[in-house]
Write an enzyme that holds these catalytic residues in place. Sequence first.
Site, PDB file in Angstrom:
ATOM      1  N   ARG A 239      34.721  37.886  31.362  1.00 20.76           N
ATOM      2  CA  ARG A 239      33.892  36.406  32.194  1.00 20.76           C
ATOM      3  C   ARG A 239      32.455  36.830  32.523  1.00 20.76           C
ATOM      4  NH1 ARG A 239      38.599  34.358  35.926  1.00 20.76           N
ATOM      5  NH2 ARG A 239      39.102  36.716  36.220  1.00 20.76           N
TER       6      ARG A 239
ATOM      7  N   GLN B 216      41.788  22.658  19.293  1.00 21.07           N
ATOM      8  CA  GLN B 216      41.584  23.485  20.522  1.00 21.07           C
ATOM      9  C   GLN B 216      40.370  23.924  20.846  1.00 21.07           C
ATOM     10  OE1 GLN B 216      43.221  27.541  22.600  1.00 21.07           O
ATOM     11  NE2 GLN B 216      45.008  26.126  21.466  1.00 21.07           N
TER      12      GLN B 216
ATOM     13  N   TYR C 164      45.737  38.348  21.614  1.00 20.98           N
ATOM     14  CA  TYR C 164      45.829  38.500  22.829  1.00 20.98           C
ATOM     15  C   TYR C 164      46.651  39.585  22.974  1.00 20.98           C
ATOM     16  CZ  TYR C 164      44.336  33.392  23.561  1.00 20.98           C
ATOM     17  OH  TYR C 164      43.634  32.344  23.283  1.00 20.98           O
TER      18      TYR C 164
ATOM     19  N   THR D 154      48.020  31.765  27.968  1.00 13.54           N
ATOM     20  CA  THR D 154      48.452  33.237  28.246  1.00 13.54           C
ATOM     21  C   THR D 154      47.667  34.034  27.618  1.00 13.54           C
ATOM     22  OG1 THR D 154      50.220  33.162  26.292  1.00 13.54           O
ATOM     23  CG2 THR D 154      50.987  32.244  28.438  1.00 13.54           C
TER      24      THR D 154
ATOM     25  N   ALA E 251      46.836  31.063  33.853  1.00 12.53           N
ATOM     26  CA  ALA E 251      47.154  31.586  35.052  1.00 12.53           C
ATOM     27  C   ALA E 251      47.596  32.907  35.177  1.00 12.53           C
ATOM     28  CB  ALA E 251      48.274  30.703  35.596  1.00 12.53           C
ATOM     29  N   ARG E 252      47.397  33.752  36.330  1.00  8.93           N
ATOM     30  CA  ARG E 252      47.753  35.285  36.260  1.00  8.93           C
ATOM     31  C   ARG E 252      49.048  35.377  37.221  1.00  8.93           C
ATOM     32  NH1 ARG E 252      44.404  39.586  37.427  1.00  8.93           N
ATOM     33  NH2 ARG E 252      42.634  38.447  36.686  1.00  8.93           N
TER      34      ARG E 252
ATOM     35  N   GLN F   3      49.092  30.159  40.980  1.00 11.37           N
ATOM     36  CA  GLN F   3      48.372  29.650  40.303  1.00 11.37           C
ATOM     37  C   GLN F   3      49.205  28.491  39.211  1.00 11.37           C
ATOM     38  OE1 GLN F   3      45.892  32.342  38.382  1.00 11.37           O
ATOM     39  NE2 GLN F   3      44.680  32.985  39.951  1.00 11.37           N
TER      40      GLN F   3
END
Length: 319
Positions: A222, A170, A57, A20, A274-275, A279
């Site tokens: 990105r 991670q 985030y 998320t 996922a947005r 998805q």
Amino acid sequence: MELRRLGNSDIWISPVLMGTWQAGKAMWTGIDDNETQKAIRAAYDAGINTFDTAEVYGNGHSERILGKALSGVREKVVVATKVFSNHLKSDQVKKACERSLKNLQTDYIDLYQVHWPPGSFGHVAVPMQEIIGAFSDLKKQGKIRAIGVSNFNRQQLEAAAQCAEIVSLQPPYSLFWRQVEKDASVFCRDSGLSVLAYSPMAQGLLTGRFGPDHRFEKGDHRSSNRLFQAPHFQRVQAALDRLKPIADAKNITLGQLALAWVMAQPNTCAIAGARNAAQAVQNAAAARVQLSAEDLQTMDDISLSVTDHLDDNPVMWKW
Ligand SMILES: NC(=O)c1ccc[n+]([C@@H]2O[C@H](COP(=O)([O-])OP(=O)(O)OC[C@H]3O[C@@H](n4cnc5c(N)ncnc54)[C@H](OP(=O)(O)O)[C@@H]3O)[C@@H](O)[C@H]2O)c1
């Protein structure tokens, strides 16, 4: 979805986790809070029981949206969050944990992770013992159930593991980004740690959606991902052309194939970002994909046509 054990803990996680970072909005574009909440609930309904977020985030926004979306099912899910590298002194870790608990509307975090190693991004290089000591105190108090780390190399991971039980690493890990295999993978396997692979679809690249002419909107981080840049981007496109027939033969999407490859690696689960709900549901279905030894061998060869040309820099972005 068949659950897997998180390290040697008594926590059971879905092999596809939902990521998320997107929910935080910052560094992404066009993210809608309502869509994100629907995506989280759709992921849950599709069998995903584990959700990854971080205090950084969107400066708590992702945690707040996740807390809201999961209200009512908190006891049935596994919540993983992270403390950023600017909050690693003992008192900072404890304050950050309190903030995350509040944001997430919960009184415990299942997996609390060190987001980046001490000293990252020019922040103070707090001794490992102090950091993990603070995490251990939180565990004793029942505020967190397990300790994980992210973006650590093998040496840093071993140092952390000497201070307390670490259940997971991670790292960035996908068909197009495999540095962890040369470094911490063996330690994780030998010590029973789970590998929670982030960016398992190479931030969307492995879905085949981003062709040679794609330009990200201003504000989408990105564009700084090295895989989206020359000379790697051209090799990526050629590799995707070779992966496509494998996905087609199985009647699955390229993204699902990419996630299935990650989940087929030793003790590895995939954190799929996922947005929207579509998805999230498609990503959850990747847990049902079976890959044969032959599929894995072919995919390995294709993957190396990209990864063999990358240097050892473990960070995917040019920041
Ligand atoms: N520990 C760390 O330092 C770190 C770093 C990065 C990520 N993470 C975690 O890992 C999670 C996943 O990583 P990520 O988001 O970087 O990469 P990812 O999961 O490889 O890619 C996510 C992106 O792929 C596209 N996508 C996802 N599902 C799709 C589908 N079914 N069909 C078509 N496109 C699809 C979406 O792009 P569009 O947005 O363009 O639709 C989405 O934003 C993050 O959310 C975060 O929780 C952790």
